[in-house]
Write an enzyme that holds these catalytic residues in place. Structure first.
Site, short mmCIF file in Angstrom:
data_model
loop_
_atom_site.label_atom_id
_atom_site.label_comp_id
_atom_site.label_asym_id
_atom_site.label_seq_id
_atom_site.Cartn_x
_atom_site.Cartn_y
_atom_site.Cartn_z
N SER A 1 -4.46 15.44 -9.67
CA SER A 1 -5.16 14.90 -10.84
C SER A 1 -6.64 14.77 -10.52
O SER A 1 -7.02 14.52 -9.37
CB SER A 1 -4.59 13.52 -11.20
N TYR B 1 -2.98 5.13 -7.64
CA TYR B 1 -2.77 6.52 -8.06
C TYR B 1 -3.92 7.41 -7.61
O TYR B 1 -3.73 8.49 -7.05
CB TYR B 1 -2.60 6.56 -9.57
#
Length: 233
Positions: free
Chosen positions: A142, A157
């Site tokens: 990501s 994350y």
């Protein structure tokens, strides 16, 4: 004219979302697919949806947070003469707490899935790719872990995805050019993780993953991609 060799792909976290879409796309391209899931019944349910579309896949239990689960899956495949040519590290979580509210256990669990999970599967399956002279590893990452954007994603994350990006570069540097290791940002995708408001379908999010998994371009490893284009780490 020589016939293209039959490839086998293993996808982690593949019972739904992007992982299932990658299974669907690769199986439709004639790849032998190993759909893995932490929960075996859910994996079988996902495989049934592919079977309804005329696509056959093998289902295996694989929990990337358990070293024994990874090695057991690798052993079952090896016993059946199955060599993994394509590895898609897709299993993931999405904790959203801000940094000073992240419990240590959540941080550990997030790193265990995103970083250590990929570490375990790469150690289990990439040596075989090197030995056979061809392989593709695609790590689903990501821009939430992109250092050029100061890792803006949710704390645990973003840190875990930044670590996965580093792993991508390290593994790619450790293998010959015949084995390519890349990372992908699939974008904001309508999955259980991304939510119903996300603009991209799971199929759209899976597209670049599938494209890299089937890449025939020599020496195209060590990159970070989005929408089939290189993006900054």
């Amino acid at each position: 004219m020589a016939t293209a060799p039959q490839r086998t792909a293993l996808i982690t976290g593949a019972n739904r979302g992007i992982g299932l879409a990658v299974c669907r796309q690769l199986a439709a391209q004639g790849v032998d697919v190993v759909l893995t899931a932490r929960d075996l019944p859910r994996g079988r349910q996902a495989a049934a949806t592919l079977a309804d579309a005329g696509l056959s896949v093998r289902v295996e239990r694989l929990d990337v947070t358990e070293a024994d689960s990874v090695t057991a899956c690798a052993a079952r495949l090896a016993d059946d003469g199955v060599g993994v040519d394509i590895l898609v590290n897709n299993a993931g979580t999405y904790p959203t707490a801000p940094f000073f509210s992240v419990p240590e256990e959540t941080m550990r669990q997030t790193l265990d899935v995103h970083l250590m999970g990929a570490f375990r599967t790469c150690q289990a399956f990439v040596p075989g790719m090197v030995e056979r002279g061809w392989g593709r590893v695609v790590n689903v990452s990501s821009t939430g872990g992109a250092m050029t954007r100061s890792t803006p994603g949710p704390a645990a994350y973003g840190i875990a995805k930044a670590a996965l990006n580093a792993l991508t570069l390290v593994v790619d540097a450790a293998v010959p050019p015949s084995v390519q290791v890349n990372a992908v940002c699939p974008g904001w995708v309508r999955t259980r993780m991304g939510g119903a408001q996300a603009p991209l379908s799971a199929e759209a999010g899976a597209d670049t993953v599938t494209w890299l998994a089937l890449s025939s371009e020599p020496g195209a490893g060590g990159g970070f991609y989005r929408e089939r284009r290189l993006i900054p780490w």
